[in-house]
Design a protein around this motif. Structure first.
Motif, PDB file in Angstrom:
ATOM      1  N   ARG A  45       0.849  -1.180   0.000  1.00 45.72           N
ATOM      2  CA  ARG A  45       0.000   0.000   0.000  1.00 45.72           C
ATOM      3  C   ARG A  45       0.893   1.242   0.000  1.00 45.72           C
ATOM      4  NH1 ARG A  45      -4.900  -0.136   4.065  1.00 45.72           N
ATOM      5  NH2 ARG A  45      -3.235  -0.120   5.632  1.00 45.72           N
ATOM      6  N   GLU A  46       0.516   2.221  -0.816  1.00 47.27           N
ATOM      7  CA  GLU A  46       1.360   3.395  -0.951  1.00 47.27           C
ATOM      8  C   GLU A  46       0.563   4.682  -0.749  1.00 47.27           C
ATOM      9  OE1 GLU A  46       3.012   3.645  -4.897  1.00 47.27           O
ATOM     10  OE2 GLU A  46       1.068   3.857  -5.851  1.00 47.27           O
ATOM     11  N   PHE A  47       1.285   5.706  -0.334  1.00 46.14           N
ATOM     12  CA  PHE A  47       0.715   7.030  -0.121  1.00 46.14           C
ATOM     13  C   PHE A  47       0.357   7.662  -1.455  1.00 46.14           C
ATOM     14  CE2 PHE A  47       0.215  11.067   1.921  1.00 46.14           C
ATOM     15  CZ  PHE A  47       0.789  12.009   1.080  1.00 46.14           C
ATOM     16  N   VAL A  48      -0.833   8.255  -1.505  1.00 43.67           N
ATOM     17  CA  VAL A  48      -1.263   9.008  -2.684  1.00 43.67           C
ATOM     18  C   VAL A  48      -1.239  10.501  -2.391  1.00 43.67           C
ATOM     19  CG1 VAL A  48      -3.208   9.478  -4.230  1.00 43.67           C
ATOM     20  CG2 VAL A  48      -2.682   7.115  -3.540  1.00 43.67           C
ATOM     21  N   GLY A  49      -1.840  10.892  -1.280  1.00 41.44           N
ATOM     22  CA  GLY A  49      -1.864  12.305  -0.944  1.00 41.44           C
ATOM     23  C   GLY A  49      -2.524  12.534   0.395  1.00 41.44           C
ATOM     24  N   ALA A  50      -2.401  13.752   0.895  1.00 44.72           N
ATOM     25  CA  ALA A  50      -2.989  14.110   2.178  1.00 44.72           C
ATOM     26  C   ALA A  50      -3.411  15.566   2.143  1.00 44.72           C
ATOM     27  CB  ALA A  50      -1.999  13.866   3.324  1.00 44.72           C
ATOM     28  N   ILE A  51      -4.364  15.889   3.011  1.00 42.36           N
ATOM     29  CA  ILE A  51      -4.846  17.259   3.127  1.00 42.36           C
ATOM     30  C   ILE A  51      -4.959  17.597   4.607  1.00 42.36           C
ATOM     31  CG2 ILE A  51      -7.263  16.526   2.961  1.00 42.36           C
ATOM     32  CD1 ILE A  51      -7.754  19.198   1.408  1.00 42.36           C
ATOM     33  N   SER A  52      -4.524  18.796   4.950  1.00 41.42           N
ATOM     34  CA  SER A  52      -4.535  19.203   6.349  1.00 41.42           C
ATOM     35  C   SER A  52      -5.948  19.508   6.829  1.00 41.42           C
ATOM     36  CB  SER A  52      -3.638  20.431   6.531  1.00 41.42           C
ATOM     37  OG  SER A  52      -4.154  21.529   5.797  1.00 41.42           O
ATOM     38  N   VAL A  53      -6.080  19.728   8.111  1.00 44.89           N
ATOM     39  CA  VAL A  53      -7.381  19.974   8.741  1.00 44.89           C
ATOM     40  C   VAL A  53      -8.120  21.131   8.060  1.00 44.89           C
ATOM     41  CG1 VAL A  53      -8.484  20.784  10.853  1.00 44.89           C
ATOM     42  CG2 VAL A  53      -6.744  19.000  10.974  1.00 44.89           C
ATOM     43  N   SER A  54      -7.404  22.207   7.804  1.00 39.09           N
ATOM     44  CA  SER A  54      -8.045  23.386   7.209  1.00 39.09           C
ATOM     45  C   SER A  54      -8.146  23.288   5.697  1.00 39.09           C
ATOM     46  CB  SER A  54      -7.250  24.646   7.564  1.00 39.09           C
ATOM     47  OG  SER A  54      -5.984  24.606   6.924  1.00 39.09           O
ATOM     48  N   GLY A  55      -7.382  22.378   5.114  1.00 39.06           N
ATOM     49  CA  GLY A  55      -7.321  22.294   3.657  1.00 39.06           C
ATOM     50  C   GLY A  55      -6.237  23.149   3.050  1.00 39.06           C
ATOM     51  N   ALA A  56      -5.520  23.898   3.884  1.00 40.53           N
ATOM     52  CA  ALA A  56      -4.502  24.813   3.366  1.00 40.53           C
ATOM     53  C   ALA A  56      -3.260  24.070   2.877  1.00 40.53           C
ATOM     54  CB  ALA A  56      -4.117  25.821   4.445  1.00 40.53           C
ATOM     55  N   LEU A  57      -2.977  22.931   3.474  1.00 39.18           N
ATOM     56  CA  LEU A  57      -1.802  22.146   3.077  1.00 39.18           C
ATOM     57  C   LEU A  57      -2.240  20.887   2.346  1.00 39.18           C
ATOM     58  CD1 LEU A  57       0.350  22.280   6.334  1.00 39.18           C
ATOM     59  CD2 LEU A  57       0.620  23.668   4.273  1.00 39.18           C
TER      60      LEU A  57
END
Length: 122
Positions: A45-57
């Motif tokens: 299993r591999e990382f695709v992406g992530a988003i921070s709590v606020s969506g800013a990152l």
């Protein structure tokens, strides 16, 4: 306890698009970093992406950068993965996951969905 349910997977031709959704229940989405991962047959299993709590990152794996976009709607407790210009090598089961930090490491994620299959035909 947090429950995550992915939807939106399916079969698409190369060059096409899909949008995956991840509905979160049990706790408010707005306190969690959300990640997307994928696992192809016979691979880790591999990382695709992530988003921070606020969506800013937002952070993306090199293999999907400029093709995939993660977004979130905290009011709807839902996270999205918009996938464009899909390639056969994007074929995998896609998972969303939640954690309270900022990680690419899947083992740092606390909660996982059951996954949704994405198949890209050539």
């Amino acid at each position: 306890q947090v429950q995550l349910v992915e939807s939106g997977g399916g079969l698409v031709q190369a060059g096409g698009s899909l949008r995956l959704s991840c509905a979160v229940s049990g706790r408010t989405l707005s306190t969690y970093t959300m990640g997307w991962f994928r696992q192809a047959p016979g691979k880790e299993r591999e990382f695709v992406g992530a988003i921070s709590v606020s969506g800013a990152l937002r952070d993306y794996a090199d293999s999907v950068k400029c093709r995939f976009t993660i977004s979130r709607d905290n009011a709807k407790n839902t996270v999205y993965l918009q996938m464009n210009s899909l390639k056969p090598e994007d074929t995998a089961v896609y998972y969303c996951a939640a954690n309270r930090g900022w990680y690419r490491d899947q083992y740092k994620y606390d909660y996982w969905g059951q996954g949704t299959q994405v198949t890209v035909s050539s």
